[in-house]
Design a protein around this motif. Structure first.
Motif, short mmCIF file in Angstrom:
data_model
loop_
_atom_site.label_atom_id
_atom_site.label_comp_id
_atom_site.label_asym_id
_atom_site.label_seq_id
_atom_site.Cartn_x
_atom_site.Cartn_y
_atom_site.Cartn_z
N LEU A 50 -19.91 24.43 -21.02
CA LEU A 50 -20.10 25.21 -19.80
C LEU A 50 -18.75 25.56 -19.18
O LEU A 50 -17.80 24.78 -19.28
CB LEU A 50 -20.91 24.41 -18.78
N GLU A 51 -18.70 26.69 -18.55
CA GLU A 51 -17.50 27.07 -17.82
C GLU A 51 -17.64 26.59 -16.38
O GLU A 51 -18.73 26.22 -15.93
CB GLU A 51 -17.33 28.59 -17.85
N ARG A 52 -16.56 26.61 -15.65
CA ARG A 52 -16.57 26.13 -14.27
C ARG A 52 -17.59 26.91 -13.44
O ARG A 52 -18.29 26.32 -12.61
CB ARG A 52 -15.18 26.27 -13.67
N LYS A 53 -17.74 28.19 -13.67
CA LYS A 53 -18.67 29.00 -12.89
C LYS A 53 -20.13 28.70 -13.23
O LYS A 53 -21.02 29.03 -12.47
CB LYS A 53 -18.39 30.49 -13.10
N ASP A 54 -20.38 28.05 -14.38
CA ASP A 54 -21.74 27.76 -14.80
C ASP A 54 -22.28 26.47 -14.22
O ASP A 54 -23.47 26.18 -14.34
CB ASP A 54 -21.81 27.65 -16.33
N LYS A 55 -21.44 25.67 -13.60
CA LYS A 55 -21.87 24.36 -13.13
C LYS A 55 -22.75 24.47 -11.90
O LYS A 55 -22.77 25.47 -11.21
CB LYS A 55 -20.65 23.49 -12.86
N ARG A 72 -28.44 30.27 -7.05
CA ARG A 72 -29.26 30.67 -8.19
C ARG A 72 -30.07 31.91 -7.84
O ARG A 72 -30.67 31.98 -6.78
CB ARG A 72 -30.22 29.56 -8.58
N TRP A 96 -35.57 27.67 -11.15
CA TRP A 96 -35.44 26.74 -12.26
C TRP A 96 -36.68 26.80 -13.15
O TRP A 96 -36.57 26.82 -14.36
CB TRP A 96 -35.26 25.33 -11.70
#
Length: 98
Positions: free
Chosen positions: A59-64, A69, A73
């Motif tokens: 994951l990239e930092r922006k995906d955390k 959202r 979910w």
């Protein structure tokens, strides 16, 4: 020029793309196998899992988590329903015995 001398560049490009994709997959999986052997995994299942997951990227930092959202979910929920409505539907008393 005869009809047999015509080259189908679209088919040739598709064949080249498929060969490149297969080559990338081979290299990626081979590298994962070597890493798994170097790590001395305990079982074949663990080894196989490493190889099968070789296509995944971290994951990239922006995906955390923590970001806003735009998609729920659980996309199968129906808007306007509350937790109580859902809890009532799946209560044990509504289960049928076999």
């Amino acid at each position: 020029m005869e009809r047999n001398d015509i080259i189908d560049f679209n088919a040739l490009e598709k064949e080249l793309q498929a060969a490149l994709t297969a080559d990338e997959k081979y290299k990626r999986e081979n590298a994962a196998k070597l890493r798994a052997v170097e790590q001395r995994v305990a079982s074949y299942e663990e080894f196989r899992g490493i190889v099968l997951a070789s296509h995944l990227k971290p994951l990239e930092r922006k995906d955390k988590m923590g970001g806003k959202r735009t998609v729920p979910w659980n996309c199968h929920t129906i808007q306007g329903r509350t937790f109580q409505d859902v809890a009532t539907e799946i209560s044990p008393s509504s289960w049928k015995s076999s």
